[in-house]
Design a protein around this motif. Structure first.
Motif, PDB file in Angstrom:
ATOM      1  N   LEU A  92      -4.722  -0.175   0.505  1.00 46.67           N
ATOM      2  CA  LEU A  92      -3.389  -0.582   0.928  1.00 46.67           C
ATOM      3  C   LEU A  92      -2.337  -0.049  -0.038  1.00 46.67           C
ATOM      4  O   LEU A  92      -2.644   0.378  -1.150  1.00 46.67           O
ATOM      5  N   GLY A  93      -1.069  -0.095   0.399  1.00 43.28           N
ATOM      6  CA  GLY A  93       0.026   0.395  -0.431  1.00 43.28           C
ATOM      7  C   GLY A  93       1.225  -0.525  -0.382  1.00 43.28           C
ATOM      8  O   GLY A  93       1.200  -1.625  -0.902  1.00 43.28           O
ATOM      9  N   ASP A  94       2.272  -0.081   0.297  1.00 39.91           N
ATOM     10  CA  ASP A  94       3.527  -0.821   0.288  1.00 39.91           C
ATOM     11  C   ASP A  94       3.589  -1.810   1.445  1.00 39.91           C
ATOM     12  O   ASP A  94       2.727  -1.842   2.328  1.00 39.91           O
ATOM     13  N   ILE A 126       8.716  -7.154   4.770  1.00 37.72           N
ATOM     14  CA  ILE A 126       8.648  -8.410   5.524  1.00 37.72           C
ATOM     15  C   ILE A 126       9.916  -8.560   6.349  1.00 37.72           C
ATOM     16  O   ILE A 126      11.025  -8.374   5.835  1.00 37.72           O
ATOM     17  N   ASP A 127       9.768  -8.908   7.632  1.00 38.92           N
ATOM     18  CA  ASP A 127      10.940  -9.039   8.497  1.00 38.92           C
ATOM     19  C   ASP A 127      11.509 -10.457   8.439  1.00 38.92           C
ATOM     20  O   ASP A 127      10.999 -11.325   7.722  1.00 38.92           O
ATOM     21  N   ALA A 128      12.572 -10.687   9.188  1.00 36.32           N
ATOM     22  CA  ALA A 128      13.279 -11.966   9.131  1.00 36.32           C
ATOM     23  C   ALA A 128      12.433 -13.128   9.624  1.00 36.32           C
ATOM     24  O   ALA A 128      12.679 -14.284   9.247  1.00 36.32           O
ATOM     25  N   ARG A 129      11.422 -12.845  10.446  1.00 35.61           N
ATOM     26  CA  ARG A 129      10.532 -13.912  10.922  1.00 35.61           C
ATOM     27  C   ARG A 129       9.476 -14.291   9.901  1.00 35.61           C
ATOM     28  O   ARG A 129       8.806 -15.307  10.046  1.00 35.61           O
ATOM     29  N   GLY A 130       9.276 -13.427   8.908  1.00 32.11           N
ATOM     30  CA  GLY A 130       8.215 -13.647   7.939  1.00 32.11           C
ATOM     31  C   GLY A 130       6.970 -12.844   8.220  1.00 32.11           C
ATOM     32  O   GLY A 130       5.948 -13.019   7.544  1.00 32.11           O
ATOM     33  N   ALA A 131       7.024 -11.945   9.216  1.00 29.80           N
ATOM     34  CA  ALA A 131       5.891 -11.051   9.477  1.00 29.80           C
ATOM     35  C   ALA A 131       5.892  -9.923   8.446  1.00 29.80           C
ATOM     36  O   ALA A 131       6.937  -9.353   8.145  1.00 29.80           O
ATOM     37  N   ALA A 132       4.721  -9.621   7.917  1.00 30.23           N
ATOM     38  CA  ALA A 132       4.570  -8.589   6.885  1.00 30.23           C
ATOM     39  C   ALA A 132       3.950  -7.339   7.499  1.00 30.23           C
ATOM     40  O   ALA A 132       2.924  -7.425   8.195  1.00 30.23           O
ATOM     41  N   PHE A 133       4.558  -6.183   7.239  1.00 29.60           N
ATOM     42  CA  PHE A 133       4.024  -4.892   7.664  1.00 29.60           C
ATOM     43  C   PHE A 133       3.453  -4.203   6.421  1.00 29.60           C
ATOM     44  O   PHE A 133       4.170  -3.995   5.437  1.00 29.60           O
ATOM     45  N   VAL A 134       2.161  -3.853   6.473  1.00 30.00           N
ATOM     46  CA  VAL A 134       1.437  -3.338   5.311  1.00 30.00           C
ATOM     47  C   VAL A 134       0.840  -1.979   5.661  1.00 30.00           C
ATOM     48  O   VAL A 134       0.191  -1.831   6.702  1.00 30.00           O
ATOM     49  N   GLY A 135       1.027  -0.994   4.784  1.00 27.69           N
ATOM     50  CA  GLY A 135       0.487   0.330   5.027  1.00 27.69           C
ATOM     51  C   GLY A 135      -0.874   0.531   4.399  1.00 27.69           C
ATOM     52  O   GLY A 135      -1.146   0.045   3.298  1.00 27.69           O
ATOM     53  N   SER A 136      -1.741   1.271   5.111  1.00 33.40           N
ATOM     54  CA  SER A 136      -3.038   1.696   4.583  1.00 33.40           C
ATOM     55  C   SER A 136      -2.975   3.203   4.382  1.00 33.40           C
ATOM     56  O   SER A 136      -2.767   3.962   5.333  1.00 33.40           O
ATOM     57  N   GLN A 137      -3.173   3.654   3.121  1.00 29.51           N
ATOM     58  CA  GLN A 137      -2.749   4.979   2.702  1.00 29.51           C
ATOM     59  C   GLN A 137      -3.811   6.063   2.830  1.00 29.51           C
ATOM     60  O   GLN A 137      -4.144   6.753   1.874  1.00 29.51           O
ATOM     61  N   ALA A 138      -4.310   6.262   4.039  1.00 29.78           N
ATOM     62  CA  ALA A 138      -5.132   7.426   4.312  1.00 29.78           C
ATOM     63  C   ALA A 138      -4.230   8.658   4.388  1.00 29.78           C
ATOM     64  O   ALA A 138      -3.130   8.589   4.934  1.00 29.78           O
ATOM     65  N   ARG A 139      -4.679   9.775   3.825  1.00 31.40           N
ATOM     66  CA  ARG A 139      -3.855  10.989   3.870  1.00 31.40           C
ATOM     67  C   ARG A 139      -3.654  11.475   5.298  1.00 31.40           C
ATOM     68  O   ARG A 139      -2.617  12.066   5.631  1.00 31.40           O
ATOM     69  N   GLU A 140      -4.634  11.242   6.144  1.00 31.72           N
ATOM     70  CA  GLU A 140      -4.499  11.452   7.580  1.00 31.72           C
ATOM     71  C   GLU A 140      -5.103  10.236   8.260  1.00 31.72           C
ATOM     72  O   GLU A 140      -6.098   9.691   7.802  1.00 31.72           O
ATOM     73  N   GLY A 141      -4.506   9.789   9.331  1.00 28.50           N
ATOM     74  CA  GLY A 141      -5.042   8.630  10.032  1.00 28.50           C
ATOM     75  C   GLY A 141      -4.712   7.304   9.376  1.00 28.50           C
ATOM     76  O   GLY A 141      -5.412   6.317   9.581  1.00 28.50           O
ATOM     77  N   GLY A 142      -3.621   7.267   8.601  1.00 25.39           N
ATOM     78  CA  GLY A 142      -3.182   6.010   8.012  1.00 25.39           C
ATOM     79  C   GLY A 142      -2.639   5.059   9.069  1.00 25.39           C
ATOM     80  O   GLY A 142      -2.228   5.482  10.161  1.00 25.39           O
ATOM     81  N   VAL A 143      -2.628   3.775   8.751  1.00 30.51           N
ATOM     82  CA  VAL A 143      -2.187   2.774   9.716  1.00 30.51           C
ATOM     83  C   VAL A 143      -1.215   1.800   9.064  1.00 30.51           C
ATOM     84  O   VAL A 143      -1.110   1.715   7.836  1.00 30.51           O
ATOM     85  N   ILE A 144      -0.485   1.070   9.903  1.00 33.59           N
ATOM     86  CA  ILE A 144       0.317  -0.076   9.481  1.00 33.59           C
ATOM     87  C   ILE A 144      -0.251  -1.312  10.158  1.00 33.59           C
ATOM     88  O   ILE A 144      -0.480  -1.315  11.384  1.00 33.59           O
TER      89      ILE A 144
END
Length: 274
Positions: A95-97, A100-118
Motif C-alpha cells: 500500500l501507499g498513499d 479520506i472524503d467528507a463521509r469518512g470513506a478512505a481511498f487507499v492505493g496499492s503500488q504495483a508498477r502496472e496493474g495498481g488498484v485503489i
C-alpha cells in the motif's frame, strides 16, 4: 519562492496532513508518525514493526494510518492503535498513499508498477476495489466540491482524475495532466482545484491545473520532492517533505528527510483539510 526549513532528522517522511494546528506525517523507515507545529516543535507516535505511509483523518477525528508492507490500514483514537482493515486479499502490491472524503470513506492505493488498484474503505469499514489498471498509484486528493479524485500515477508520469459518485464509486476516468517533468509522488489540493505535485526526480514541487498547465514551481535545490500538504492558520502554508533519494531502500538508517514550509497565494479548501 524559497522554502524555509521547519523540522528535520527523519528517515523518510511521507503522507503529510494538517489537522488541529499540527502537521502530521509518517516516517516510513523510522516506523513512526510525527507531528510538528509552526514553531518546529515535534512529537512522535512510535509504530514498531510497521512502515507507515498514507495518513488521513475521518470526520470524528480518528487518524487512519496506512501500514504499507502489512497491507493494512490502522486506526489511532488518541490512545490506542488497532487494525481497521486488512487489504491483503484485495491488492496486488504494498500500500501507499490515502485520501479520506467528507463521509469518512478512505481511498487507499496499492503500488504495483502496472496493474495498481485503489481500494475504498467505507465508513462501516467494509472494503472494495474501486479502480484498477493504474501505473503505481501514489498521492491522491479530492477536489473541493468532493466530485473528483485525482491520483498520481508515478511510473506513468501522469495525474489521473475520476468522478466520485454519491456512493463512492470512481467513474469517468480521464487524464488530468500527462507527460509530467518527473514521476509524481504526494499531492495537495488548494481551494481553486490546483494540485501541488511532488516531482521526485525533477527535484521540485509544481502546481498543476486540470489540463496540465503548470502555474508555479518550487525548486528544492537538488533534494528529492516526496510529498506536500496545505495548512496553517490561513490555509496558505505549503508544507514540503523532501529527502536525498527517491528510493526508500537506499535511505535505511539515515536521518536526511526534512520538512520545509512557505506561504502560497491560494489557500487550502474549506476548513483547510484534504
Amino acid at each position: 519562492m524559497s522554502p524555509t526549513p521547519l523540522a528535520n532528522g527523519f528517515c523518510f517522511g511521507e503522507g503529510p496532513r494538517w489537522f488541529e494546528g499540527l502537521l502530521w506525517f509518517s516516517d516510513m523507515l523510522g516506523e513512526a508518525v510525527h507531528t510538528v507545529d509552526l514553531n518546529g516543535a515535534t512529537s512522535t507516535l512510535q509504530l514498531p514493526g510497521r512502515a507507515p505511509s498514507g495518513l488521513g483523518f475521518r470526520p470524528d477525528g480518528t487518524l487512519l494510518i496506512v501500514s504499507t508492507e502489512d497491507r493494512q490500514v490502522l486506526r489511532y483514537d488518541g490512545d490506542h492503535v488497532t487494525v481497521l482493515a486488512d487489504l491483503g486479499d484485495l491488492v496486488p502490491a504494498n500500500l501507499g498513499d490515502m485520501v479520506i472524503d467528507a463521509r469518512g470513506a478512505a481511498f487507499v492505493g496499492s503500488q504495483a508498477r502496472e496493474g495498481g488498484v485503489i481500494v475504498r474503505i467505507d465508513p462501516d469499514d467494509t472494503s472494495s476495489v474501486v479502480a484498477d489498471d493504474l501505473d503505481f498509484p501514489n498521492g491522491m486528493v479530492i477536489t473541493p466540491d468532493g466530485d473528483t479524485l485525482v491520483v498520481a500515477e508515478s511510473t506513468g508520469r501522469r495525474l489521473t482524475a475520476f468522478t466520485v459518485t454519491t456512493d463512492g464509486a470512481l467513474v469517468d476516468r480521464r487524464v488530468f495532466a500527462d507527460g509530467l517533468d518527473g514521476p509524481p509522488d504526494g499531492l495537495a489540493i488548494d481551494g481553486e482545484g490546483g494540485v501541488w505535485t511532488a516531482m521526485t526526480l525533477a527535484h521540485q514541487f509544481e502546481r498543476i491545473t486540470d489540463g496540465g498547465n503548470v502555474t508555479d514551481r518550487i525548486d528544492m535545490a537538488g533534494r528529492t520532492a516526496i510529498a506536500c500538504a496545505l495548512g496553517g492558520p490561513e490555509g496558505r502554508t505549503l508544507f514540503l517533505l523532501s529527502s536525498t533519494d527517491a528510493y526508500p531502500e537506499r535511505l535505511i538508517g539515515t536521518k536526511a528527510s526534512r520538512v520545509d514550509a512557505l506561504m502560497v497565494d491560494v489557500p487550502a479548501p474549506g476548513r483547510f483539510g484534504h
